[in-house]
Scaffold this active site. Structure first.
Site, PDB file in Angstrom:
ATOM      1  N   GLU A 103      -6.839 -34.108  31.166  1.00  0.00           N
ATOM      2  CA  GLU A 103      -7.351 -33.532  32.418  1.00  0.00           C
ATOM      3  C   GLU A 103      -6.237 -32.890  33.227  1.00  0.00           C
ATOM      4  OE1 GLU A 103      -9.741 -32.574  33.918  1.00  0.00           O
ATOM      5  OE2 GLU A 103     -11.522 -33.827  33.758  1.00  0.00           O
ATOM      6  N   ASP A 104      -6.601 -31.879  33.989  1.00  0.00           N
ATOM      7  CA  ASP A 104      -5.662 -31.288  34.945  1.00  0.00           C
ATOM      8  C   ASP A 104      -5.529 -32.168  36.182  1.00  0.00           C
ATOM      9  OD1 ASP A 104      -8.308 -30.799  35.579  1.00  0.00           O
ATOM     10  OD2 ASP A 104      -8.035 -28.711  36.142  1.00  0.00           O
ATOM     11  N   ASP A 107      -9.980 -36.372  40.640  1.00  0.00           N
ATOM     12  CA  ASP A 107     -10.232 -36.372  42.073  1.00  0.00           C
ATOM     13  C   ASP A 107     -11.107 -37.586  42.381  1.00  0.00           C
ATOM     14  OD1 ASP A 107     -10.262 -35.128  44.679  1.00  0.00           O
ATOM     15  OD2 ASP A 107     -12.182 -34.226  44.212  1.00  0.00           O
ATOM     16  N   LYS A 135      -5.594 -38.027  42.456  1.00  0.00           N
ATOM     17  CA  LYS A 135      -5.623 -38.254  43.901  1.00  0.00           C
ATOM     18  C   LYS A 135      -6.126 -39.668  44.175  1.00  0.00           C
ATOM     19  CE  LYS A 135      -6.860 -33.412  44.926  1.00  0.00           C
ATOM     20  NZ  LYS A 135      -7.980 -32.512  45.343  1.00  0.00           N
ATOM     21  N   PHE A 156      -6.333 -30.098  48.526  1.00  0.00           N
ATOM     22  CA  PHE A 156      -6.668 -29.178  47.450  1.00  0.00           C
ATOM     23  C   PHE A 156      -5.411 -28.498  46.912  1.00  0.00           C
ATOM     24  CE2 PHE A 156      -8.374 -25.275  45.593  1.00  0.00           C
ATOM     25  CZ  PHE A 156      -9.346 -25.826  44.772  1.00  0.00           C
ATOM     26  N   ARG A 169      -4.666 -20.302  38.275  1.00  0.00           N
ATOM     27  CA  ARG A 169      -4.372 -21.141  37.105  1.00  0.00           C
ATOM     28  C   ARG A 169      -3.035 -20.778  36.470  1.00  0.00           C
ATOM     29  NH1 ARG A 169      -9.225 -23.817  36.007  1.00  0.00           N
ATOM     30  NH2 ARG A 169     -11.140 -22.616  36.183  1.00  0.00           N
TER      31      ARG A 169
END
Ligand code: IMP
Ligand code: MG
Length: 180
Positions: A103-104, A107, A135, A156, A169
């Site tokens: 995963e990037d 959240d 996060k 964000f 990106r």
């Protein structure tokens, strides 16, 4: 002077420089190389955001591994939405495999939960997750996060695969939304 850039209607400031991200990717790769040295793995890459981290990671892995991709969507603009959509499903048989979700960012964890629910009936040998960022203040699950590059504040971010409405990106540093 802080580096700042504009993407669409928003301003972002540099948050994590490229060299620190590269070092974090190397650290994650070292851990995976150690943990999977006697076994092979399938890296399950979540499109689109995780492609950059996945490539960076793959280049540093010396284990026996394959990749597989899924495309999910939960974000709209800078807000997470409640339902995770399957845009491209899983085509590979993961039965008996050691799977590492790539995963990037994690959240709220909804995407992670969705993947766990999807993979559970498939009879994997085991399942772990490697994420470039997460996060902790937004994360609402008890599921373990096995490998991560950075834990970051609940703001964000874009860059290194992370986007704002599709853009950003290709930034090599990670930028944080400027709140003024
Ligand atoms: P979760 O399902 O709430 O954990 O959200 C995960 C997905 O939302 C990620 O894979 C990203 O696509 C997106 N996302 C969450 N936070 C950010 C952010 O700060 N920047 C860009 N995308 C984000
Ligand atoms: Mg994503």
């Amino acid at each position: 002077m802080m580096d700042s850039i504009n993407v669409l209607d928003k301003t972002f400031v540099k948050f994590i420089p490229e060299a620190e991200i590269d070092a974090a990717v190397q650290r994650v790769a070292d851990q995976i190389n150690e943990d999977y040295k006697d076994d092979d793995a399938v890296l399950l890459v979540t499109l689109n955001g995780a492609i950059v981290f996945a490539v960076d990671l793959l280049k540093r892995l010396n284990i026996k591994c394959k990749i597989s991709c899924v495309k999910l969507s939960s974000y709209s603009g800078t807000q997470s939405t409640n339902n995770v959509k399957n845009l491209i499903g899983l085509n590979d048989d993961l039965h008996g495999k050691r799977v590492i979700i790539v995963e990037d960012i994690i959240d709220t964890g909804r995407t992670y939960q969705h993947l766990v629910d999807m993979l559970k009936p498939m009879g994997l040998k085991d399942l772990r997750i490697a994420t470039m960022t997460y996060k902790p203040d937004a994360y609402k699950l008890d599921l373990p996060i096995h490998y991560f590059g950075f834990s970051i504040p609940n703001k964000f971010v874009i860059g290194r695969g992370l986007d704002y409405d599709g853009y950003g990106r290709n930034l090599n540093d990670i930028y944080q939304l400027k709140i003024d």
